[in-house]
Design a protein around this motif. Structure first.
Motif, PDB file in Angstrom:
ATOM      1  N   LEU A   1      -8.293  -3.108   0.862  1.00 43.40           N
ATOM      2  CA  LEU A   1      -6.843  -3.331   0.923  1.00 43.40           C
ATOM      3  C   LEU A   1      -6.158  -2.198   1.679  1.00 43.40           C
ATOM      4  CD1 LEU A   1      -6.092  -4.608  -2.706  1.00 43.40           C
ATOM      5  CD2 LEU A   1      -6.316  -5.969  -0.619  1.00 43.40           C
ATOM      6  N   ALA A   2      -6.554  -0.960   1.407  1.00 45.61           N
ATOM      7  CA  ALA A   2      -5.954   0.178   2.109  1.00 45.61           C
ATOM      8  C   ALA A   2      -6.260   0.127   3.593  1.00 45.61           C
ATOM      9  CB  ALA A   2      -6.461   1.484   1.506  1.00 45.61           C
TER      10      ALA A   2
ATOM     11  N   GLU B   1      -1.517  -6.445  -4.988  1.00 47.37           N
ATOM     12  CA  GLU B   1      -1.666  -7.744  -4.330  1.00 47.37           C
ATOM     13  C   GLU B   1      -1.558  -8.865  -5.365  1.00 47.37           C
ATOM     14  OE1 GLU B   1      -5.612  -8.672  -2.918  1.00 47.37           O
ATOM     15  OE2 GLU B   1      -6.545  -7.582  -4.589  1.00 47.37           O
TER      16      GLU B   1
ATOM     17  N   GLY C   1       0.850  -1.176   0.000  1.00 41.01           N
ATOM     18  CA  GLY C   1       0.000   0.000   0.000  1.00 41.01           C
ATOM     19  C   GLY C   1       0.886   1.225   0.000  1.00 41.01           C
TER      20      GLY C   1
ATOM     21  N   VAL D   1      -2.524   0.263  -4.447  1.00 41.40           N
ATOM     22  CA  VAL D   1      -2.490  -0.973  -3.657  1.00 41.40           C
ATOM     23  C   VAL D   1      -2.219  -2.117  -4.621  1.00 41.40           C
ATOM     24  CG1 VAL D   1      -3.882  -0.230  -1.696  1.00 41.40           C
ATOM     25  CG2 VAL D   1      -5.025  -1.044  -3.756  1.00 41.40           C
TER      26      VAL D   1
END
Length: 408
Positions: free
Chosen positions: A247-248, A228, A209, A226
């Motif tokens: 995610l953040a 992943e 992030g 972000v």
């Protein structure tokens, strides 16, 4: 009117950063040049961007206005808890000369500046090349979709990761899927907890992030992303904003608030892919630049920057070369690619390795990895110290300008 307009021009295929930089550099080197862009306009394939000092130096040498192009930033890699794992310390003399060590900006702003620097008539849109023939003579013959043809003494393939020029030269090659995706966006809303003048790259066990200061004219804001692991066979998230916000939320604080305040039209997702690096870019009167030669994961934070520098070094190599002399052209293209291939290959492979290490390490090894990153100088040496050294070396290699190369 430029007295070179009637000459047989060099053709650059593709109107992205690599194509515009190549054309501007070759023009600065004294050659007639045109850009053929297949779409109706040269349009950015993304919204967020960062540049290091070498591409800023290159842009200036090409006549691009870099004044307040973006926000100067200091860069750190951190753990999710805030521990600094790597601090990229660019010498003050370099940051003073080039307006910062790491410049955060929006990709459309870079396009606007580069397009403004192009001479009238250099960019030709709606021009789709469908065939390339280098018969070993004085010109390369290009066939266009409308049935017309163009002859050129040099063809530069700056036509992206799906380059037809690369395929023509070296055959088809599979894309290397990193099994990662990134969601990025930007906002000019005030977020007091976000650190101005910083590029903060944070990792937990599975997700990166990050956010960086940006500037657009008098406005100051932040871009964020972000990143992943993502199986390419899966469908993209149905609600991109909600997914990015989740995610953040793993990091909280400034990053979560930045994502929360970003409107959907300022967000974008893209899967991360590249192609394995080539050991040769040029053949005859044809060469490659940018993603056509070295598509790169954003873990390098240098894809657009390398593309711009490709153009700079291409102009240097062809400065003063008689384009009618095939041997001289071929020798110049070898001079261009010889130092670029090892440099760009190292960046591509390091970016791939970092992405794998941070997102695809076996689960039992992740605590060990993070312990090493938090309690040893591993990342500081690999990134914090290596990156400034490479930047300084690149600036030295660039010499005083496109028509004044450094002695090698």
């Amino acid at each position: 009117m430029d007295d070179r307009e009637d000459a047989n021009p060099i053709v650059v295929l593709g109107g992205g950063p690599a194509g515009m930089a190549s054309a501007l550099s070759l023009h600065t080197a004294g050659h007639p040049v045109i850009i053929l862009e297949r779409y109706r306009e040269a349009r950015p394939a993304g919204n967020i961007l960062n540049l290091w000092p070498p591409p800023i130096k290159a842009l200036r040498a090409m006549g691009v206005d870099t004044t307040d192009l973006g926000a100067p930033c200091h860069t750190t890699f951190r753990s999710a808890g805030g521990h600094v794992r790597a601090d990229i310390r660019i010498p003050e003399s370099v940051t003073a000369e080039f307006g910062g060590g790491f410049i955060g900006m929006l990709r459309p702003d870079l396009y606007e500046r580069m397009l403004a620097a192009l001479p009238d008539g250099m960019l030709r849109t709606h021009q789709e090349v469908v065939s390339i023939h280098d018969g070993g003579q004085d010109v390369v013959l290009l066939g266009l979709a409308d049935g017309s043809t163009i002859e050129t003494p040099v063809l530069v393939g700056a036509d992206g990761i799906d380059s037809m020029v690369r395929a023509q030269l070296w055959g088809a090659s599979e894309k290397r899927d990193h099994r990662l995706h990134i969601i990025g966006g930007y906002t000019f809303e005030p977020v007091p907890s976000a650190e101005k003048g910083e590029a903060v790259l944070t990792h937990d066990r599975e997700v990166q992030g990050s956010y960086t200061s940006i500037r657009r004219g008098a406005e100051e804001g932040f871009q964020w992303w972000v990143l992943e692991a993502w199986d390419p066979s899966r469908e993209p998230p149905a609600d991109l904003h909600a997914h990015a916000l989740a995610l953040a939320g793993r990091f909280g604080g400034a990053l979560e608030e930045l994502v929360r305040l970003t409107p959907a039209e300022h967000e974008q997702r893209w899967p991360i892919r590249d192609r394995k690096p080539l050991t040769q870019w040029s053949k005859g009167r044809v060469t490659l630049a940018g993603d056509a030669a070295h598509a790169t994961s954003p873990y390098a934070a240098y894809g657009a920057g390398m593309s711009i520098c490709d153009g700079y070094f291409l102009g240097q190599a062809l400065h003063g070369v008689d384009l009618a002399d095939r041997r001289a052209v071929e020798a110049a293209l070898v001079r261009y690619e010889t130092p670029r291939i090892p440099h760009t290959t190292a960046q591509v492979q390091q970016a791939y390795a970092l992405g794998q290490a941070f997102h695809h390490a076996p689960r039992p090894l992740r605590p060990v990895r993070d312990f090493l990153l938090d309690h040893t100088p591993l990342l500081q040496k690999q990134v914090g110290e290596r990156s400034p050294g490479e930047i300084i070396a690149q600036l030295d290699e660039m010499g005083a300008g496109i028509t004044s190369p450094a002695l090698r």
